[in-house]
Structures are given as C-alpha cells and as structure tokens.
Scaffold this motif. Structure first.
Motif: not given
Length: 273
Positions: A117, A121, A160, A163-164
């Motif tokens: 993650l 990011d 979001e 995260e995906r």
C-alpha cells in the motif's frame, strides 16, 4: 512446619503492598485486585498493620500468571494450569506456540500488504518496469503516475486508487486496460457516426466510461463532469484522445455533460465530491 508456624513465618516475612507488587511485575493495582477476587493469585502475607501483602512466593506466582496470560491462556484456565502435571503444561504451551505461529503468519501478511500500500501510494502502479509497456501499451508514460500523485496525492480518490492498486497484479491491470481501450475505440466510432450528446446511445457510452473510471476510484456523475473537462485541459490527455479521432476529447466531455444532466447534475456547477 505446621500451619500456625507457616502463618507466623509469613507475617515475619512481611511481604510487599499491592502497589509495590503491581509495579514489580508490570500490571495495574486494579488487575491484581481482579485476580485476587477471581482466585487467580491472592496475597498470602500480612504486614505489621495486619493488611494482606504479597510474599516472594506470591510474586513468583504472579510472574507465572503474567507469562501465561501473555501467551494467550484464558484467565480462568491459569489457576489449574499452574498446578497441572508437566505433560499438561507442555501440551498447553505447545498449543499456544502453534497459535502464535499462526498469528505471526497473519501479521507478516498484513505487513506485506501495508508495504504494498505504501509503495502503491508512492508509485501508483505496481507493475514491474519491464512489463509496463506490454500491460499499458505504447501510450504508457512513466511520469504519468508521478504527475497524478503530485496533483491528487492528498485526495481521498488517490488514497482509494492506491488501495486498489496495491492488490492488483499485471493481469488485473490488463483486464482493466483492455476494455478501456476498446471503449475509447467505440467512443471514436460513435463520434464518427454522428452520435449526438444527450442521445440514448451517447448516454449509454458516457455511463460505461464512468463505470470504467470507477474501477480506479468511485466516480459520481458530478465528478465525471470534471474528469471530462480534465480530458480537455490536462497536458497530453486531449492529444491522446484526438490522435485516435480528431475532436474526440471535446466530444467526450460533451456527452459526459449531457449524461450528467440526465442524472440531475448541472455541469456548470459540478463539484468534486
């Protein structure tokens, strides 16, 4: 030594207060009171004022209670385990060790997920560099994710998206990119065929485009209007569309606006929700 002499010995030993015992083994006074009430570990000494106090034997028991508790043994099970035969204690400890091993594996998996993650990011797309062109095609721009993160990195939508992205494999990305590419070709064909904004065909295409974007982050009709405008103003985006079909970026923005009106959204006052 009879019971009377043992009692006298305990009183002579003195022991320590509940506060001192709690500090010594690293728990709260409230915890010791609770264990006392449950019969898990009770003080057996008396100080000079007659108050109950913890002797060295009590402290030793408390240390064992803390150890077993920290290993995950239920509190109600501890008193019996403290006096159980060695084989039973070993079996209990072996079971706790197996449970700890399972917990460690789960936590390591969580740690790996957090690492991905954080990487997603930062990078946006977790596809090996030597595979990116094969996955995303000739239009892949290695600076695209960095540019997007610079602009949108503080938004909920970037979070979001990251995260995906953190859970996606190269094959997952292919499954997203391929249909989007096909959709853009359909959009170009519709423009060439003279499909007008606001028509049923145009609205269906606009909704499919919004659904495709929603694979990356949730995209409301109002947000869709703004992404349509970005297709016109974001450096390089209009060129990408217009290389496929001249004027496609503007046409796409127009059908998105018209579709938004069908959802009760005024394109002139659309906001990023």
């Amino acid at each position: 030594m009879d019971e009377h002499r043992r009692a006298e010995h305990r009183r002579a030993e003195g022991g320590v207060t509940v506060g001192r015992a709690a500090a010594e083994i690293g728990v709260s006074v409230r915890t010791l009171h609770h264990w006392d009430e449950l019969g898990v570990a009770q003080p057996s000494g008396r100080n000079q004022s007659g108050y109950r106090s913890y002797l060295s034997v009590d402290i030793a028991r408390l240390r064992r209670v803390v150890l077993l508790r920290d290993l995950g043994v239920p509190l109600a099970r501890i008193p019996a385990l403290l006096t159980a035969p060695a084989a039973e204690r070993r079996a209990e400890l072996a079971e706790r060790r197996r449970e700890l091993g399972d917990t460690i594996e789960r936590l390591e998996a969580v740690a790996r997920s957090v690492d991905r993650l954080l990487e997603a990011d930062e990078l946006g797309v977790l596809v090996p560099e030597d595979e990116r062109q094969a996955v995303f095609g000739d239009d892949w721009n290695p600076t695209m994710a960095e540019t997007a993160r610079t602009r949108w990195g503080d938004s909920a939508q970037w979070a979001e998206y990251a995260e995906r992205s953190a859970t996606r494999t190269p094959d997952d990305w292919r499954a997203l990119v391929g249909p989007m590419r096909d959709l853009v070709d359909e959009l170009a064909e519709a423009k060439r065929a003279g499909v007008v904004a606001g028509s049923e065909t145009a609205n269906t295409l606009a909704e499919r485009h919004r659904a495709a974007l929603s694979e990356y982050f949730h995209c409301t009709p109002s947000m869709h209007v703004i992404t349509g405008r970005l297709a016109l103003t974001e450096p390089g985006m209009a060129d990408t569309y217009d290389r496929i079909e001249p004027g496609l970026a503007e046409w796409l923005s127009n059908i998105i606006d018209a579709n938004a009106r069908s959802h009760g959204v005024d394109p002139d006052t659309a906001v990023w929700e």
